[in-house]
Design an enzyme around this catalytic site. Structure first.
Site, PDB file in Angstrom:
ATOM      1  CE  LYS A  34      -1.573   1.717   4.021  1.00  0.00           C
ATOM      2  NZ  LYS A  34      -1.478   3.137   4.359  1.00  0.00           N
ATOM      3  CG  ASN A  35       2.572   2.645   3.554  1.00  0.00           C
ATOM      4  OD1 ASN A  35       1.397   2.998   3.440  1.00  0.00           O
ATOM      5  ND2 ASN A  35       3.133   2.374   4.725  1.00  0.00           N
ATOM      6  NE  ARG A 104       1.658  11.975   7.265  1.00  0.00           N
ATOM      7  CZ  ARG A 104       2.084  13.130   7.745  1.00  0.00           C
ATOM      8  NH1 ARG A 104       1.225  14.022   8.146  1.00  0.00           N
ATOM      9  NH2 ARG A 104       3.369  13.398   7.812  1.00  0.00           N
ATOM     10  CB  CYS A 128      -3.716   6.583  10.755  1.00  0.00           C
ATOM     11  SG  CYS A 128      -4.350   4.992  10.279  1.00  0.00           S
ATOM     12  NE  ARG A 412      -6.477   4.839   5.771  1.00  0.00           N
ATOM     13  CZ  ARG A 412      -5.444   5.193   6.506  1.00  0.00           C
ATOM     14  NH1 ARG A 412      -5.559   5.256   7.802  1.00  0.00           N
ATOM     15  NH2 ARG A 412      -4.301   5.513   5.951  1.00  0.00           N
TER      16      ARG A 412
HETATM   17  C1  UD1 Z   1       4.772   6.457   6.359  1.00  0.00           C
HETATM   18  C2  UD1 Z   1       3.793   5.330   6.163  1.00  0.00           C
HETATM   19  C3  UD1 Z   1       3.293   4.832   7.506  1.00  0.00           C
HETATM   20  C4  UD1 Z   1       4.460   4.465   8.405  1.00  0.00           C
HETATM   21  C5  UD1 Z   1       5.458   5.609   8.513  1.00  0.00           C
HETATM   22  C6  UD1 Z   1       6.698   5.243   9.285  1.00  0.00           C
HETATM   23  C7  UD1 Z   1       2.808   5.942   4.020  1.00  0.00           C
HETATM   24  C8  UD1 Z   1       1.588   6.350   3.294  1.00  0.00           C
HETATM   25  N1  UD1 Z   1       2.694   5.824   5.363  1.00  0.00           N
HETATM   26  O1  UD1 Z   1       4.063   7.528   6.978  1.00  0.00           O
HETATM   27  O2  UD1 Z   1       2.473   3.683   7.283  1.00  0.00           O
HETATM   28  O3  UD1 Z   1       3.973   4.150   9.697  1.00  0.00           O
HETATM   29  O4  UD1 Z   1       5.863   6.023   7.189  1.00  0.00           O
HETATM   30  O5  UD1 Z   1       7.315   4.137   8.732  1.00  0.00           O
HETATM   31  O6  UD1 Z   1       3.826   5.687   3.437  1.00  0.00           O
HETATM   32  N2  UD1 Z   1       7.350  13.869  10.966  1.00  0.00           N
HETATM   33  C9  UD1 Z   1       7.657  15.166  11.290  1.00  0.00           C
HETATM   34  N3  UD1 Z   1       7.703  16.082  10.281  1.00  0.00           N
HETATM   35  C10 UD1 Z   1       7.469  15.777   8.985  1.00  0.00           C
HETATM   36  C11 UD1 Z   1       7.166  14.445   8.663  1.00  0.00           C
HETATM   37  C12 UD1 Z   1       7.122  13.514   9.690  1.00  0.00           C
HETATM   38  O7  UD1 Z   1       7.877  15.481  12.442  1.00  0.00           O
HETATM   39  O8  UD1 Z   1       7.519  16.668   8.118  1.00  0.00           O
HETATM   40  C13 UD1 Z   1       7.233  12.884  12.048  1.00  0.00           C
HETATM   41  C14 UD1 Z   1       5.834  12.313  12.150  1.00  0.00           C
HETATM   42  O9  UD1 Z   1       5.010  13.112  12.952  1.00  0.00           O
HETATM   43  C15 UD1 Z   1       6.073  10.966  12.760  1.00  0.00           C
HETATM   44  C16 UD1 Z   1       7.447  10.581  12.208  1.00  0.00           C
HETATM   45  O10 UD1 Z   1       8.046  11.781  11.743  1.00  0.00           O
HETATM   46  O11 UD1 Z   1       6.147  11.074  14.141  1.00  0.00           O
HETATM   47  C17 UD1 Z   1       7.383   9.567  11.081  1.00  0.00           C
HETATM   48  O12 UD1 Z   1       6.716  10.117   9.984  1.00  0.00           O
HETATM   49  P1  UD1 Z   1       7.011   9.681   8.491  1.00  0.00           P
HETATM   50  O13 UD1 Z   1       8.228   8.815   8.448  1.00  0.00           O
HETATM   51  O14 UD1 Z   1       6.987  10.917   7.662  1.00  0.00           O
HETATM   52  O15 UD1 Z   1       5.751   8.787   8.187  1.00  0.00           O
HETATM   53  P2  UD1 Z   1       4.701   8.993   7.025  1.00  0.00           P
HETATM   54  O16 UD1 Z   1       5.395   9.263   5.747  1.00  0.00           O
HETATM   55  O17 UD1 Z   1       3.620   9.884   7.472  1.00  0.00           O
END
Ligand code: UD1
Length: 458
Positions: A34-35, A104, A128, A412
């Protein structure tokens, strides 16, 4: 009258009814990730040529992303597991709030939109409810590439300054190896002027999958799988045919399903290197795992003993498998400690597991789990994607019947979850909705445990 269906009578929303004490057997086919699929769909906006994506799972998140692309003028057709995307008609459209809020990953479109059209406007993203999930790193990266980014009334506008034709290369150091931010910056940098570097980049397999697709489209990227990526911008990208990698999180979930029900299963395709830490932890807690053919794993659980985990960015233990693993540890021999370091609100399954008889002490992001002999089926509510999967797994192992609401979360991210589980021996029914009339019929018929209620017409 015989015993009456116990739990479901009060439930009006779609739910699963899961029979416990289940033993699984057979082979499970893992869908595409999915991701990966979500970001690959966004990456297709970087070209005017046709793109074919294979191994794309059928999930509501993918449908929403498809709808978002259509609203931006993209033609998109599905045939089985393939998406045929014609991105020629891409236009700068303000995406509807309701779509963006439900996904997201819709924010991934900002990089490609900016790189191809020079401007993008996207409402703040949803997804989520597992934490704050800010987008500051994405924005920092786009600004470093020369974009003007403004946030006004929950809408993010990004533009390339009028005196520039393209984004400008930059050296970007992420504060945290965010998967999403790495992907956003990667996509934007492929069409930038000059050579960009991303340090402290995410190394997740889904990021590597994106890089593979971008390279096939003509991008020049070095360092895939490492924490330093170098992207030499090109003027244009071509179409391509690309297959998403197998979903390591789905594979991990089914391996844990085998462990929690103490059942032997064959699971594949799964790329073992994508799940190394998880396989190690499953082995450490008492499962034998062998690769019986390339990318095909057999798991044979023995006595399950407690092991500790701490979620980490890849190659560490994935946060997406923390909840299913906690369900497993609830039935293990001994006391384990599970710490969530990635998201600040990813413990919603704890309360549901406790309802089922699990002994868990939660202190902020660390849970102490004292394994119990037996869990008991209950009426449960999934709060996010992975916690819903976790309580389905716990319900398979529990004594008695469980009902589980929150299927919107499950749908999802897991393709045909209960159908797949039923094919290997589970007994799970999906009840779309319920009326008092249905309940009366069930009671009058004296059905028990296995409720047979006809679905109401949609
Ligand atoms: C993606 C995955 C999700 C997975 C996560 C971590 C998708 C669609 N989703 O989510 O399933 O659990 O990676 O492996 O691919 N953060 C910041 N600032 C930012 C971006 C992120 O502080 O600009 C923080 C977030 O709040 C969170 C952490 O970094 O605490 C991890 O986020 P991130 O690695 O970006 O996850 P996603 O890309 O949202």
């Amino acid at each position: 009258m015989g015993s009456v269906a116990p739990i479901s009578k009060a439930i009006k929303t779609p739910h699963l009814e899961v029979e416990g004490s289940c033993s699984l057997t057979g082979r499970i086919k893992i869908s595409g990730a999915k991701n990966s699929a979500l970001v690959l769909m966004a990456a297709s906006l970087l070209t005017k040529d046709k793109v074919r994506l294979n191994n794309i799972p059928s999930l509501t998140d993918i449908d929403v992303m498809g709808e978002i692309l259509i609203r931006m003028g993209i033609e998109i057709n599905r045939d089985d597991n393939s998406l045929f995307i014609n991105p020629k008609g891409l236009r700068d459209a303000l995406l509807p709030n309701e779509l963006v809020h439900s996904l997201r990953a819709s924010f991934f479109c900002i990089g490609p939109l900016l790189a191809r059209l020079g401007k993008a406007k996207i409402p703040l993203p949803g997804g989520c409810q597992i934490g704050l999930r800010p987008i500051d790193e994405h924005i920092k990266g786009l600004r470093a590439l020369g974009a003007i980014v403004e946030i006004d009334e929950n809408i993010i506008s990004a533009t390339i300054p009028s005196n520039k034709k393209r984004l400008q290369a930059a050296n970007i150091v992420l504060d945290f190896p965010s998967v999403g931010a790495t992907e956003t910056i990667l996509m934007a940098a492929t069409l930038a002027d000059g050579t960009t570097t991303i340090e402290n980049a995410a190394r997740e397999p889904e990021v590597q999958d994106l890089i593979e697709m971008l390279v096939m489209m003509g991008a020049q990227i070095k360092g895939s799988g490492s924490s330093k990526l170098t992207i030499k911008g090109v003027e244009k990208l071509n179409g391509c045919i690309h297959s998403a990698i197998p979903d390591r999180i789905e594979a991990g979930t089914f391996l844990i399903a085998a462990a929690i029900t103490r059942s032997q299963l064959v699971v594949g395709p799964v790329i073992p290197a994508h799940l190394e830490v998880v396989l190690n932890k499953l082995q450490e807690c008492g499962c034998l795992i062998e690769e019986i053919e390339k990318n095909l794993l057999r798991i044979i659980p023995t006595q399950i003993k407690a092991v500790n985990i701490k979620t980490k960015p890849f190659p560490g233990f994935p946060t997406d498998l923390q909840a299913p693993f906690m369900a497993l540890m609830s039935t293990a021999n001994g006391t384990s400690e599970i710490t969530e370091t990635i998201f600040e609100n990813r413990m919603q399954h704890v309360y549901e597991l406790i309802k089922m008889g699990a002994s868990i002490n939660l202190n902020e992001r660390t849970a102490q789990i004292q394994g119990v002999e037996e869990l008991t089926g209950k009426s449960l509510m999934g709060g996010d994607l992975r916690s819903t999967a976790a309580i389905v797994l716990a319900s398979l192992a529990a004594k008695g019947l469980s009902t589980i609401e929150g299927l919107n979360h499950l749908d999802r991210g897991y393709e045909s979850f209960e159908t797949k589980l039923n094919s290997i021996g589970a007994t799970i029914s999906r009840i779309e909705s319920h009326t008092s009339q249905n309940i009366v019929s069930a009671c009058e018929l004296g059905t028990h445990n296995k409720v047979v209620i006809k679905q109401n017409a949609a």
